[in-house]
Design a protein around this motif. Sequence first.
Motif, short mmCIF file in Angstrom:
data_model
loop_
_atom_site.label_atom_id
_atom_site.label_comp_id
_atom_site.label_asym_id
_atom_site.label_seq_id
_atom_site.Cartn_x
_atom_site.Cartn_y
_atom_site.Cartn_z
N ALA A 132 0.85 -1.20 0.00
CA ALA A 132 0.00 0.00 0.00
C ALA A 132 0.88 1.24 0.00
O ALA A 132 1.93 1.30 0.65
N GLY A 133 0.45 2.28 -0.74
CA GLY A 133 1.20 3.53 -0.82
C GLY A 133 0.75 4.52 0.23
O GLY A 133 0.12 4.17 1.24
N LEU A 134 1.04 5.82 -0.03
CA LEU A 134 0.67 6.89 0.89
C LEU A 134 -0.84 7.12 0.84
O LEU A 134 -1.52 6.75 -0.12
N GLU A 135 -1.34 7.76 1.89
CA GLU A 135 -2.77 8.04 1.97
C GLU A 135 -3.21 8.88 0.77
O GLU A 135 -2.58 9.88 0.43
N GLY A 136 -4.29 8.47 0.15
CA GLY A 136 -4.83 9.20 -0.98
C GLY A 136 -4.32 8.70 -2.32
O GLY A 136 -4.87 9.08 -3.37
N GLN A 137 -3.29 7.87 -2.33
CA GLN A 137 -2.78 7.36 -3.59
C GLN A 137 -3.72 6.31 -4.18
O GLN A 137 -4.37 5.56 -3.46
N ARG A 138 -3.75 6.26 -5.50
CA ARG A 138 -4.46 5.21 -6.22
C ARG A 138 -3.45 4.49 -7.12
O ARG A 138 -2.27 4.88 -7.18
N TYR A 139 -3.93 3.48 -7.85
CA TYR A 139 -3.00 2.64 -8.58
C TYR A 139 -3.53 2.38 -9.99
O TYR A 139 -4.70 2.04 -10.17
N GLN A 140 -2.65 2.60 -10.94
CA GLN A 140 -3.02 2.29 -12.32
C GLN A 140 -2.42 0.93 -12.69
O GLN A 140 -1.20 0.72 -12.57
N LEU A 141 -3.28 0.02 -13.12
CA LEU A 141 -2.85 -1.33 -13.52
C LEU A 141 -3.15 -1.52 -14.99
O LEU A 141 -4.26 -1.20 -15.46
N GLN A 142 -2.17 -2.07 -15.70
CA GLN A 142 -2.35 -2.40 -17.10
C GLN A 142 -1.96 -3.86 -17.32
O GLN A 142 -0.98 -4.37 -16.74
N MET A 143 -2.72 -4.54 -18.18
CA MET A 143 -2.40 -5.90 -18.61
C MET A 143 -2.51 -5.94 -20.12
O MET A 143 -3.47 -5.42 -20.70
N ALA A 144 -1.49 -6.53 -20.76
CA ALA A 144 -1.44 -6.53 -22.22
C ALA A 144 -0.98 -7.89 -22.72
O ALA A 144 -0.46 -8.74 -21.97
N GLN A 145 -1.13 -8.10 -24.03
CA GLN A 145 -0.69 -9.33 -24.67
C GLN A 145 0.78 -9.26 -25.09
O GLN A 145 1.34 -10.27 -25.50
N ASP A 146 1.37 -8.05 -25.00
CA ASP A 146 2.76 -7.89 -25.43
C ASP A 146 3.52 -7.11 -24.36
O ASP A 146 2.93 -6.31 -23.61
N PRO A 147 4.83 -7.30 -24.26
CA PRO A 147 5.60 -6.61 -23.21
C PRO A 147 5.73 -5.11 -23.45
O PRO A 147 6.14 -4.38 -22.55
N GLN A 148 5.42 -4.63 -24.66
CA GLN A 148 5.45 -3.19 -24.93
C GLN A 148 4.12 -2.50 -24.59
O GLN A 148 3.99 -1.29 -24.74
#
Length: 545
Positions: free
Chosen positions: A460-476
Amino acid sequence: MKANRVTGWALWLLLTAVAAPIQAQDWIYTTVEGDNLWNLSEQHLDSVMRFKQLQRINRIENPKQMRPGTRLRIPLKWIRSNPVPATVEAIQGEVTLRRSDGTSAPLQPDDLIYLGDQVRTAQGSTVAIRFADDSILTLHEDSLIRFDHLSAHGRTGMVDSRLNLLEGRMDTRVIPAKGPGSRFQIKTPSAISAVRGTEYRAAVSDNGSVSSIEVLEGSVAVKGADKQSLIKAGFGTRVAEGEAPLAPRKLLPAPTLKPVDGAIRSINWVLQWQAVEGASAYRLEIAEQRSFDTLLWQQLSVHHRAALPDLPDGRYFARIRAVDPLGLEGHNAVQTLILDARPQAPIQLKPDDQQLYRGESPTLRWTQSQEADRYRLEIAVDQQFEQVLIDRDDLSETRFNTNELPIPGTYFWRLTSIAADGELGPVGTVRSWQAKTIPAAIDTQMQSTDDGMLVANWPAGLEGQRYQLQMAQDPQFQQLLVDQLLDTPSYRFETFSGGSRYLRVRAVEPDGFAGPWGAVQRVLPTPNWTPLILFNSALGLLLLL
């Protein structure tokens, strides 16, 4: 009825000076110790031989010895009249004198103005002119006046001044009459005004076809188109060419000024006043003297506020009055102003106010003040500068590096110019900036659950932080399958078959700033056991056969 007779008599007395030449009137002289008819005739009359006539009309038995306090009646036509010039009292700006012979020259203080001369003021210029009886006239900008008559009746104190305002505006403060020979008359293209001790304003507008008269003290007799009107203090009138004066109109009251607390410490400070009912505009004037003989600056505005001009430090007087729809200007409100705005603080250039920095501190930059020898820089953690971290008064450069300040933090800064003699100017504007750390990269861990799901977890990060998650079929991450903003530090998803998938996460601050991406995780697909099961089933059947 009696009041009407008194007013009518006063009007007649004033207007006789307008309607026709002065009729036979008497100057009453009260004798003092040492007076005799001979020396009185020599001092004041057109001929010393008048002493015999004086003796006869005043029934003086002994002309050589008269009791002090004796009142003598002297016909005005016997009094010697001699030309007397007016004197330039003060000048502001560019003023031109055109002599009666056609020659012109810039007007200077103490210059003498004679019969037939003309005076013209340029834009932003004023001139104060003193007459032989100490009456004062102020001619405002873009104005033209001609001096048609300038004379005095010997040493009696009676002065005859007749002027022609051809263009523009003027103010007068006329000394009360000292006898029947005293006269102060202003002629305009559409009106004639006669004064016997008063303070009033006159203006010519609409290419000379309209005149305005505003009386502040005393009374003024105004004539237009052979019609006459007595304008008393607190009233004004407007006279169009070929028409009678309008009925006296009450002048608008003086505006109520917003108080000025102490010295003014900033250039272009805004003077404010309450709106006046019935006003269509306001005139604001600035002078160095309370008498406003000459003006440093003036402005006509439709607003009830105005920014002051850029003036040197010192004491000034502001005069404001309301203007009604007819153009008549009302009573004055006067405010004393103390300017103490120099040396002026420089203008802060960088950073912008409330600018946010990530992982670095700014270099403060400001303009070079022409009035400053050096600068004082203050940096604090509070806007009231009660907790000052840096206080330097020896800065000659126009920049300062703030790398020594810790991150994160919010900081306030201000500048003061210091003159060569050590005088401190007013404190400049307070600005702030904020320095924050860059969010750390996020490392994720993959786990499987008993129910056959996959879970990506991270700290968990600092208070108020959110998290962007990405999932893809390629490493780029060109072929995105998932791109979500999460509130919690985990993500559940179903197992999958086929090719590998790639997952990454980064922290996002409440203000939208995104940190660096964490390490890319390769997620392997779940093995597909269905073909093997079918093969094993088929093999078992064959063996049974």
